[in-house]
Design an enzyme around this catalytic site. Structure first.
Site, mmCIF file in Angstrom:
data_model
loop_
_atom_site.group_PDB
_atom_site.id
_atom_site.type_symbol
_atom_site.label_atom_id
_atom_site.label_comp_id
_atom_site.label_asym_id
_atom_site.label_seq_id
_atom_site.Cartn_x
_atom_site.Cartn_y
_atom_site.Cartn_z
ATOM 1 N N SER A 131 -0.841 1.275 -60.428
ATOM 2 C CA SER A 131 0.039 2.223 -61.093
ATOM 3 C C SER A 131 0.275 1.732 -62.506
ATOM 4 O O SER A 131 -0.079 0.610 -62.861
ATOM 5 C CB SER A 131 1.369 2.339 -60.352
ATOM 6 O OG SER A 131 2.259 1.356 -60.810
ATOM 7 N N LYS A 132 0.887 2.630 -63.298
ATOM 8 C CA LYS A 132 1.118 2.278 -64.696
ATOM 9 C C LYS A 132 2.056 1.088 -64.820
ATOM 10 O O LYS A 132 2.196 0.499 -65.874
ATOM 11 C CB LYS A 132 1.666 3.483 -65.452
ATOM 12 C CG LYS A 132 0.562 4.487 -65.749
ATOM 13 C CD LYS A 132 0.987 5.642 -66.602
ATOM 14 C CE LYS A 132 -0.253 6.482 -66.933
ATOM 15 N NZ LYS A 132 0.002 7.862 -67.206
ATOM 16 N N ARG A 133 2.716 0.736 -63.737
ATOM 17 C CA ARG A 133 3.639 -0.406 -63.794
ATOM 18 C C ARG A 133 2.916 -1.746 -63.666
ATOM 19 O O ARG A 133 3.500 -2.786 -63.883
ATOM 20 C CB ARG A 133 4.703 -0.270 -62.702
ATOM 21 C CG ARG A 133 5.732 0.792 -63.025
ATOM 22 C CD ARG A 133 6.803 0.848 -61.945
ATOM 23 N NE ARG A 133 6.225 1.282 -60.680
ATOM 24 C CZ ARG A 133 6.071 2.555 -60.342
ATOM 25 N NH1 ARG A 133 6.448 3.502 -61.162
ATOM 26 N NH2 ARG A 133 5.553 2.892 -59.190
#
Ligand code: GLU
Length: 317
Positions: free
Chosen positions: A253-255
């Site tokens: 994920s973008k995290r």
């Protein structure tokens, strides 16, 4: 005469791109290039609360760094289909919405997300609630009364019909919109146009003939095909991709800061090492060795791509 292939990158600038996004862009690019086609870049910054210009600028630098050049579009770009930022295309989406309204298929919906989830309706393939049609038959009076308390979202009525398509990678796919999705949102109650409406309006207007993206969007495709039908526009071909997983099997994920391009470059990986690792994950190379996108073009074929989600080689970490 065969129409020239137009593929696209359609990133949402809501964070740094992760390797999963780059995997999709690489394969969209390879598929288009393999067929002598063009690539367009559209910035999907529909949601003002989540999108940042700095992320759009960064993702353009990231794509260029990796050697994924596009032929049309991008931030502030001129061109036949400008503007290429969805945040600047609101009037166009409103016209498309008006066309659907004129067909008598759009209605206001006052249900909140919380209400829908509390009603424990069945869950659709993408984890969303199947909309039970609560606001489909409100009288004009009811609509007026409820509008005083709450701005409505706008939904599109869907048919009780199986919508099928041949995915370039996953083959025949079908979905009954009424049963598996329900009437879906075209414009949110805060006035933001929905992804489904904007993506179809734009892909149709921009002459996109091939959509290559992650299989997390496969379940959206029947909704999008229905919109193409209502708008009388030819639908592109769709090719969905397996998702990339971290070496421990987790979804990216973008995290995942450790998987951002910055972090990989800081660890000493070259652009070709990264595209080579992605080409390996796609089954185009036998080993995760450096390879530029140009070098991967002749190796690209849908047959080589795995159907199952792919773990990234641990060598990248
Ligand atoms: N903007 C979408 C995303 O970043 C992709 C939309 C699409 O490829 O249809 O998830």
């Amino acid at each position: 005469m065969e129409q020239r292939v137009v593929g696209r990158f359609a990133p949402s600038p809501s964070g740094r791109l992760h390797l999963g996004n780059l995997f999709c862009f690489l394969l969209a690019w390879l598929s288009a290039r393999r067929q002598g086609g063009r690539i367009l870049l559209r910035i999907e910054d529909l949601d003002p609360a989540r999108s940042k210009r700095a992320y759009s600028e960064q993702l353009q630098r990231d794509l260029a760094f990796l050697g994924l050049a596009w032929d049309e579009g991008g931030l502030d770009a001129d061109g036949l289909h400008a503007p290429y930022e969805q945040s600047r295309r609101g009037e166009f989406y409103q016209q498309i919405l008006n066309r659907l309204r004129a067909q008598g298929l759009v209605y206001p919906c006052f249900c909140s997300r919380a209400q829908l989830h509390a009603a424990s309706a069945p869950h659709a393939a993408d984890g969303e609630v199947v909309y039970p049609g609560s606001c489909r038959n409100l009288t004009d009076d009811e609509i007026r009364r409820r509008s005083l308390a709450r701005a409505p979202a706008l939904r599109l009525m869907v048919p009780d019909e199986e919508i099928s398509f041949d995915d370039l990678h996953y083959g025949r796919c079908s979905q009954n919109l009424a049963r598996e999705c329900g009437d879906f949102i075209l414009r949110r109650s805060d006035g933001v146009f929905a992804y489904q409406l904007a993506v179809v309006a734009d892909d149709a207007a921009m002459g996109v003939t091939e959509v290559v993206r992650g299989r997390d969007l496969l379940a959206s495709t029947p909704r999008q095909l229905y919109l193409y039908r209502l708008l009388g526009a030819p639908a592109p071909r769709f090719g969905h991709l397996p998702l990339l997983l971290a070496p421990d099997g987790r979804r990216l994920s973008k995290r995942d800061a450790d998987l951002s391009l910055d972090a990989l470059v800081a660890r000493g990986l070259s652009a070709a090492a990264i595209t080579g690792a992605l080409g390996y994950a796609a089954g185009l190379l036998d080993r995760p060795e450096p390879a530029t996108p140009d070098e991967l073009v002749p190796l690209f074929s849908w047959d080589k791509l795995p159907r199952e989600d792919v773990r990234l080689p641990a060598a990248l970490f």
